[in-house]
Design a protein around this motif. Sequence first.
Motif, short mmCIF file in Angstrom:
data_model
loop_
_atom_site.label_atom_id
_atom_site.label_comp_id
_atom_site.label_asym_id
_atom_site.label_seq_id
_atom_site.Cartn_x
_atom_site.Cartn_y
_atom_site.Cartn_z
N ILE A 169 0.82 -1.22 0.00
CA ILE A 169 0.00 0.00 0.00
C ILE A 169 0.85 1.28 0.00
O ILE A 169 0.63 2.19 -0.82
N PRO A 170 1.84 1.42 0.89
CA PRO A 170 2.62 2.68 0.89
C PRO A 170 3.43 2.89 -0.39
O PRO A 170 3.84 4.02 -0.68
N GLU A 171 3.67 1.82 -1.15
CA GLU A 171 4.52 1.91 -2.35
C GLU A 171 3.71 1.95 -3.64
O GLU A 171 4.29 2.10 -4.72
N ARG A 211 -19.66 -11.12 -8.30
CA ARG A 211 -19.35 -10.80 -6.91
C ARG A 211 -17.85 -10.51 -6.74
O ARG A 211 -17.46 -9.55 -6.07
N SER A 212 -17.02 -11.33 -7.37
CA SER A 212 -15.58 -11.13 -7.30
C SER A 212 -15.20 -9.78 -7.88
O SER A 212 -14.36 -9.05 -7.33
N GLY A 213 -15.85 -9.41 -9.00
CA GLY A 213 -15.55 -8.13 -9.63
C GLY A 213 -15.88 -6.95 -8.74
O GLY A 213 -15.11 -5.98 -8.66
N LEU A 214 -17.02 -7.01 -8.05
CA LEU A 214 -17.39 -5.93 -7.13
C LEU A 214 -16.37 -5.80 -6.00
O LEU A 214 -16.01 -4.69 -5.59
N GLU A 215 -15.90 -6.95 -5.50
CA GLU A 215 -14.91 -6.91 -4.42
C GLU A 215 -13.57 -6.38 -4.92
O GLU A 215 -12.88 -5.65 -4.21
N HIS A 216 -13.20 -6.76 -6.14
CA HIS A 216 -11.96 -6.22 -6.72
C HIS A 216 -12.06 -4.70 -6.88
O HIS A 216 -11.09 -3.97 -6.62
N ARG A 217 -13.22 -4.22 -7.34
CA ARG A 217 -13.40 -2.77 -7.51
C ARG A 217 -13.31 -2.05 -6.17
O ARG A 217 -12.75 -0.95 -6.07
N ALA A 218 -13.86 -2.66 -5.12
CA ALA A 218 -13.78 -2.07 -3.78
C ALA A 218 -12.33 -2.03 -3.30
O ALA A 218 -11.88 -1.06 -2.66
N LEU A 219 -11.58 -3.08 -3.63
CA LEU A 219 -10.16 -3.13 -3.26
C LEU A 219 -9.37 -2.04 -3.98
O LEU A 219 -8.52 -1.37 -3.38
N ILE A 220 -9.67 -1.84 -5.25
CA ILE A 220 -9.01 -0.78 -6.02
C ILE A 220 -9.28 0.58 -5.38
O ILE A 220 -8.38 1.41 -5.23
N ALA A 221 -10.53 0.82 -5.00
CA ALA A 221 -10.89 2.11 -4.40
C ALA A 221 -10.14 2.33 -3.09
O ALA A 221 -9.65 3.44 -2.82
N ALA A 222 -10.03 1.28 -2.27
CA ALA A 222 -9.30 1.41 -1.00
C ALA A 222 -7.82 1.66 -1.25
O ALA A 222 -7.18 2.44 -0.53
N CYS A 223 -7.27 1.04 -2.29
CA CYS A 223 -5.87 1.27 -2.63
C CYS A 223 -5.65 2.71 -3.11
O CYS A 223 -4.65 3.35 -2.77
N ARG A 224 -6.59 3.23 -3.89
CA ARG A 224 -6.46 4.61 -4.38
C ARG A 224 -6.45 5.62 -3.23
O ARG A 224 -5.75 6.63 -3.28
N SER A 225 -7.24 5.33 -2.22
CA SER A 225 -7.29 6.24 -1.07
C SER A 225 -6.19 5.94 -0.05
O SER A 225 -6.10 6.61 0.98
N ARG A 226 -5.37 4.91 -0.35
CA ARG A 226 -4.27 4.49 0.52
C ARG A 226 -4.79 4.14 1.92
O ARG A 226 -4.11 4.37 2.92
N ASP A 227 -5.98 3.57 1.96
CA ASP A 227 -6.58 3.13 3.23
C ASP A 227 -6.17 1.68 3.45
O ASP A 227 -6.86 0.74 3.05
N ALA A 228 -5.02 1.49 4.10
CA ALA A 228 -4.46 0.15 4.27
C ALA A 228 -5.37 -0.76 5.07
O ALA A 228 -5.52 -1.94 4.77
N HIS A 229 -6.00 -0.21 6.11
CA HIS A 229 -6.88 -1.04 6.96
C HIS A 229 -8.07 -1.54 6.16
O HIS A 229 -8.40 -2.73 6.21
N ALA A 230 -8.72 -0.64 5.43
CA ALA A 230 -9.90 -1.05 4.63
C ALA A 230 -9.49 -2.02 3.54
O ALA A 230 -10.18 -3.03 3.29
#
Length: 226
Positions: A112-114, A185-204
């Motif tokens: 995440i930090p990188e 379902r997998s696609g929705l979860e992948h999209r949510a993961l991308i969004a969390a990575c963009r915001s650098r929200d490591a916990h989420a």
Amino acid sequence: MSGSRSDEGGQGMQTSGGKDRDQTQTVADRLRARIISGELAAGQPLRQEAIADAYGVSRMPVREALRLLQAEGLVEIVLNRGASVAAIDARDLAEIHDMRVLAECLALRHAIPELTESRIDLAERIQGELETAPIEAFGTFNKRFHMTLYEACGRPRLLAHISLLHDAADRYLRIAIRQLDYAERSGLEHRALIAACRSRDAHAAEEILHNHIREAGDALLSALPR
């Protein structure tokens, strides 16, 4: 002069050893792909001589390749009976997903930090390809998506471990994906993961990934033939 001959002999031995390693890896890669795709079915014998003839190598790299695949859980080797394709096993699948949760969450935590925007953009493009890919290619694109994010962690041993776990899981994924409405379902979860990575929200991001892998494992276990 004798020192020169010794050096040349050592180089020849290294070249021969390198060739054997290359052949071993090539045979392992080809057999792995055939097992994961289902071309080689569970329980099918893997005769060293026949494989050596088919791939144009000696039996030594075949033997070593089978040992590598045994370590990955794809091949079973029994004394006096030889090698065969490992059976589909719910316990094996559960172990793979337990290991994936631990290894992949660790990789993402350090990644995440990188992460750069260009890497996240690449993961998003791969997800777009995944959403239109045929079922047979689901595992390949799924692995590319995950590894694209994890590679930022810069830990080659951990990444190699995760790569092998994905290969092992893909065999089960191909069996179960046809019985599950899982891709959306997998696609929705992948999209949510991308969004969390963009915001650098490591916990989420780590929580999304943990649940994604765990719930996928549970779904696959429920779809396996009993």
